[in-house]
Design an enzyme around this catalytic site. Sequence first.
Site, PDB file in Angstrom:
ATOM      1  N   LYS A   1      -6.330  -2.064   0.470  1.00 59.81           N
ATOM      2  CA  LYS A   1      -5.382  -2.038  -0.575  1.00 59.81           C
ATOM      3  C   LYS A   1      -3.869  -2.034   0.246  1.00 59.81           C
ATOM      4  CE  LYS A   1      -3.852   2.538   0.509  1.00 59.81           C
ATOM      5  NZ  LYS A   1      -2.592   2.732   1.455  1.00 59.81           N
TER       6      LYS A   1
ATOM      7  N   GLY B   1      -4.707   2.510   9.290  1.00 54.01           N
ATOM      8  CA  GLY B   1      -4.148   1.522   9.312  1.00 54.01           C
ATOM      9  C   GLY B   1      -3.022   1.431   7.814  1.00 54.01           C
TER      10      GLY B   1
ATOM     11  N   ASP C   1      -6.039   8.372  -2.162  1.00 53.31           N
ATOM     12  CA  ASP C   1      -6.388   7.041  -2.373  1.00 53.31           C
ATOM     13  C   ASP C   1      -7.458   6.834  -2.936  1.00 53.31           C
ATOM     14  OD1 ASP C   1      -3.720   6.661  -1.649  1.00 53.31           O
ATOM     15  OD2 ASP C   1      -4.649   5.802   0.291  1.00 53.31           O
TER      16      ASP C   1
END
Length: 292
Positions: free
Chosen positions: A16, A102, A141
């Site tokens: 995402k 990341g 998430d």
Amino acid sequence: MAAVIAPLSWWPAPAKLNLFLHVVGRMPDGYHALQTVFQLIDRCDQIGMAVRADGVIERPEGMAGLAPQADLAVRAAQALQRQTGVRLGASLSVIKRIPAGGGLGGGSSDAATVLVALNTLWETGLEIDALAELGLELGADVPVFVRGQSAWGEGRGERLTALALPQRWFLVLQPAVAVSTAEIFQAPELTRNSEVVTMRGFLAGETRNDCEPVVASRYPEVAAALEWLGSQRDLAGMRVRGRLTGTGACLFAAFERAEDAQHVATLVPERWRGFVARGLQYSPLHGMLGRG
Ligand code: C5P
């Protein structure tokens, strides 16, 4: 009887991007209240899963340097076992293609794919809401990947409203540093009182990533990559806008046309890596279950 009782099947775990990220407050438990848009993209890890009869969760293949017991994919399988009391186990082969550390949600997406796939393979029958709730305990998430749609997110990111985003292509730039999410959320200089934005404000482009100035000032490589991205132009001569995803370290720029993203990708300096990805409305995971 052999421990593995069903053939290996492969399940995708997409990455995402956070198209914006505002920190609007703090929860009683210390977590931050956010507003964000999660854009799913077609860069995917792949997880091979085979059911075991003996209850063992093993991970024969996974990210180098990440012990199986610390792997969210393994922890997701264990959480589903605990929640349902199922006596089956699984062999999980995690092929990483999403850069770790990341801000692309790779570990969370792996966890979500394991929850959704094993719920099918083990026939444990949990509803999607229960899987999302279980996922939230593994990471903020995880729920968006369980639900499998690009979405407007609030709270820790678990209060989700599916969003039909315009078709876009993204150049994702990967500076050669890993950023700790916990470090950025603990930073005294982080803005924690952003005004609550409406969906109309987002569509009008009145957004930013509140973590970006903090990450850029602490990680010079991120600042340099951001500056480089912002100095590029697409094929039509339009200036490129770079932004941090999550707490970084990855940056992205959005394009209406694939060729513009490809063009800027060819210019990325050798010291950074970059890749082009397509924005997705639905996770390919849910396509496999006939829901996408
Ligand atoms: O959920 P995740 O494991 O990615 O979060 C890592 C850390 O970042 C948490 O332990 C917490 O300290 C911080 N965090 C936060 N507010 C959020 C998400 C994460 O403070 N909404």
